[in-house]
Design an enzyme around this catalytic site. Structure first.
Site, mmCIF file in Angstrom:
data_model
loop_
_atom_site.group_PDB
_atom_site.id
_atom_site.type_symbol
_atom_site.label_atom_id
_atom_site.label_comp_id
_atom_site.label_asym_id
_atom_site.label_seq_id
_atom_site.Cartn_x
_atom_site.Cartn_y
_atom_site.Cartn_z
ATOM 1 N N GLY A 73 63.058 77.004 27.638
ATOM 2 C CA GLY A 73 63.633 75.800 28.242
ATOM 3 C C GLY A 73 63.685 74.641 27.250
ATOM 4 O O GLY A 73 64.667 73.896 27.202
ATOM 5 N N ASN A 153 58.895 68.171 37.076
ATOM 6 C CA ASN A 153 57.825 69.153 36.893
ATOM 7 C C ASN A 153 56.443 68.625 37.238
ATOM 8 O O ASN A 153 55.497 69.389 37.287
ATOM 9 C CB ASN A 153 57.830 69.667 35.449
ATOM 10 C CG ASN A 153 57.843 68.552 34.443
ATOM 11 O OD1 ASN A 153 58.757 67.731 34.435
ATOM 12 N ND2 ASN A 153 56.840 68.487 33.611
ATOM 13 N N GLN A 182 62.516 73.787 36.570
ATOM 14 C CA GLN A 182 61.633 73.937 37.735
ATOM 15 C C GLN A 182 62.406 74.340 38.984
ATOM 16 O O GLN A 182 61.822 74.851 39.942
ATOM 17 C CB GLN A 182 60.873 72.626 38.010
ATOM 18 C CG GLN A 182 59.840 72.274 36.960
ATOM 19 C CD GLN A 182 58.649 73.222 36.950
ATOM 20 O OE1 GLN A 182 58.371 73.928 37.913
ATOM 21 N NE2 GLN A 182 57.931 73.254 35.836
ATOM 22 N N SER A 202 64.636 78.494 32.407
ATOM 23 C CA SER A 202 63.626 79.170 31.594
ATOM 24 C C SER A 202 63.031 80.324 32.388
ATOM 25 O O SER A 202 62.794 80.193 33.590
ATOM 26 C CB SER A 202 62.541 78.161 31.205
ATOM 27 O OG SER A 202 61.490 78.792 30.524
ATOM 28 N N ALA A 203 62.768 81.443 31.710
ATOM 29 C CA ALA A 203 62.358 82.662 32.419
ATOM 30 C C ALA A 203 60.924 82.649 32.931
ATOM 31 O O ALA A 203 60.629 83.211 33.974
ATOM 32 C CB ALA A 203 62.552 83.873 31.503
ATOM 33 N N HIS A 204 60.020 81.972 32.188
ATOM 34 C CA HIS A 204 58.605 82.152 32.562
ATOM 35 C C HIS A 204 58.197 81.365 33.802
ATOM 36 O O HIS A 204 57.078 81.504 34.280
ATOM 37 C CB HIS A 204 57.682 81.862 31.372
ATOM 38 C CG HIS A 204 57.511 80.420 31.006
ATOM 39 N ND1 HIS A 204 56.416 79.691 31.389
ATOM 40 C CD2 HIS A 204 58.293 79.574 30.282
ATOM 41 C CE1 HIS A 204 56.507 78.459 30.887
ATOM 42 N NE2 HIS A 204 57.647 78.367 30.228
ATOM 43 N N THR A 240 68.597 87.042 15.732
ATOM 44 C CA THR A 240 68.626 88.310 16.472
ATOM 45 C C THR A 240 68.049 88.063 17.861
ATOM 46 O O THR A 240 66.986 87.481 18.011
ATOM 47 C CB THR A 240 67.808 89.378 15.714
ATOM 48 O OG1 THR A 240 68.388 89.519 14.415
ATOM 49 C CG2 THR A 240 67.837 90.711 16.441
ATOM 50 N N CYS A 329 52.367 71.082 29.506
ATOM 51 C CA CYS A 329 52.679 70.873 28.103
ATOM 52 C C CYS A 329 51.964 69.649 27.547
ATOM 53 O O CYS A 329 51.820 69.505 26.361
ATOM 54 C CB CYS A 329 54.186 70.727 27.919
ATOM 55 S SG CYS A 329 55.092 71.907 28.898
HETATM 56 C C1 LIG Z 1 61.278 70.580 33.602
HETATM 57 C C2 LIG Z 1 60.912 71.397 32.415
HETATM 58 N N1 LIG Z 1 61.737 71.414 31.363
HETATM 59 C C3 LIG Z 1 61.477 72.143 30.266
HETATM 60 C C4 LIG Z 1 60.327 72.881 30.181
HETATM 61 C C5 LIG Z 1 60.070 73.673 28.931
HETATM 62 O O1 LIG Z 1 60.344 75.023 29.156
HETATM 63 P P1 LIG Z 1 59.738 76.128 28.169
HETATM 64 O O2 LIG Z 1 58.273 76.190 28.463
HETATM 65 O O3 LIG Z 1 60.460 77.377 28.522
HETATM 66 O O4 LIG Z 1 60.024 75.670 26.787
HETATM 67 C C6 LIG Z 1 59.408 72.877 31.241
HETATM 68 C C7 LIG Z 1 58.133 73.620 31.149
HETATM 69 O O5 LIG Z 1 57.116 73.181 31.654
HETATM 70 C C8 LIG Z 1 59.724 72.126 32.402
HETATM 71 O O6 LIG Z 1 58.908 72.090 33.450
#
Ligand SMILES: Cc1ncc(COP(=O)(O)O)c(C=O)c1O
Length: 388
Positions: A73, A153, A182, A202-204, A240, A329
């Protein structure tokens, strides 16, 4: 982490689904070819990417060629902001972001500010919402990009993105980007209905693998790559491809979308129950973010006056509850959340925040037990503060 922990931090990340792992495994071993190779092994890997691209495009109601796979993301956000700015090839111009963006957008915008772009950080109301009128007033003839996230988030507030995109397009020639990291799997994401030009996922966050994301880039939106090289992803993202990750993302997106409505109804009930239990045990707990229906259904967030958020998290961890102060983060830094400060909370309250985010595995018993422990730990911290 206590042995029998209750995981309530699904906004930080989610466990990989068994079905996703099963889909990824062959791409790690059997279908190992380089998707750019012309031989059969390469073509087989390419076919896996094509199919994952179709899966994600279907979930977003986009065309497959409008999906650019990235390394997450944060990278997709960077590609959106830096890619648009670079394409315009100018030394200056005006960018608008909301003041409650994830750091991947906010810090990128601020970095572009250092490079000569003017950046407006839009204020939000007490629920963490940007008003279309505020955006309208901030638009200028030289505005080149507007970025407002779909759902926050830290508190889960959903933004009126459709209206914001409409205001942007009717009042300027700016590109509209939304960070939907989110929101995917929680609310319906239809890029046609939303009217956005760029959208990050974002996948996770949806039971997929870490380190893979995507940017929807509407056909015709000017976007330069930020990673150059072999020209993969139609020259928009060289390198890749992470074939197993991309395969996992496609399957995770399809599965999460198929169960979205039912699962969100369940999680909404559970987060309501958790919230009521916390409020009855800690009557002065302050719910943060928008009210139910205007925030993500799996979010349950509170500020506890007189409680140090980091200490509460540590005690909860010891008691077996995985929660968060806000964004994973930024945890580790004791600075009060920029999101809560922008919503008008005092620095003290902004440092007393607890984010509980539910997921597929959360049970009614988890909510009950978590509420019990939270009320207990808040009371213990307050007693300790009085004794000191
Ligand atoms: C709103 C938002 N944007 C971006 C990200 C970043 O995504 P990634 O962890 O895949 O880099 C997050 C991750 O917490 C998020 O909550």
């Amino acid at each position: 982490m206590a042995p029998l922990s209750i995981y309530l931090d699904h906004a930080a990340t989610t466990p990989l689904r068994r079905e996703v792992l099963d889909a990824m495994a062959p791409a790690l071993t059997e279908t190992f070819g380089n998707p750019s190779s012309v031989h059969g092994a390469g073509r087989a890997a390419r076919a896996l990417i094509d199919s994952a691209r179709d899966q994600l495009a279907a979930v977003l109601n986009a065309r497959s060629r409008e999906v650019v796979f990235t390394g997450g993301g944060s990278e997709a956000d960077n590609l959106a902001l830096r890619g648009v700015v670079h394409r315009l090839g100018r030394q200056g111009g005006h960018l608008i972001v909301s003041s409650i963006e994830h750091e991947a957008v906010l810090e990128t915008a601020r970095d572009l500010g250092q490079l000569g772009f003017e950046v407006t950080e839009l204020p939000v109301d007490a629920a963490g919402r940007v008003s279309p009128a505020t955006l309208q007033a901030a638009l200028r003839p030289d505005t080149i990009l507007v970025s407002v996230m779909l759902a926050n988030n830290e508190v889960g507030t959903i933004q009126p993105v459709r209206e914001l995109a409409e205001v942007t397009h009717s009042g300027s020639r700016a590109v509209f980007h939304t960070d939907a990291t989110q929101a995917l799997g929680k609310i319906k994401l239809d890029v046609q209905e939303l009217g956005v030009d760029l959208l990050t996922v974002s996948a996770h966050k949806i039971y997929g693998p870490k380190g893979v994301g995507a940017l929807f880039a509407r056909h015709g939106t000017g976007l330069d790559p930020i990673i150059t090289g072999g020209g993969q992803e139609r020259t928009r993202r060289s390198g890749t491809e992470n074939v197993p990750g991309i395969v996992g993302f496609g399957v995770a997106a399809e599965l999460v979308e198929a169960e979205r409505e039912q699962e969100m109804e369940r999680q909404s009930w559970l987060s309501g129950d958790l919230s009521r239990r916390i409020q009855s045990g800690v009557p002065d707990a302050i719910p943060t973010g928008a009210r139910a229906g205007e925030r993500l259904a799996n979010f349950c967030t509170f500020a506890f006056p007189g409680v140090e958020g980091e200490l509460l998290l540590l005690r909860l961890d010891r008691a077996g509850i995985c929660g968060s102060a806000g964004s994973a983060c930024t945890s580790g830094s004791l600075a009060p959340s920029h999101v809560l400060l922008a919503m008008g909370f005092s620095p003290q309250l902004a440092s007393a925040h607890l984010r509980l985010t539910l997921g597929r595995s959360t049970t009614p018993r988890d909510a009950e037990r978590a509420a019990e422990l939270i009320c207990q730990e808040v009371a213990a911290l307050r007693e300790r503060a009085v004794a000191v």
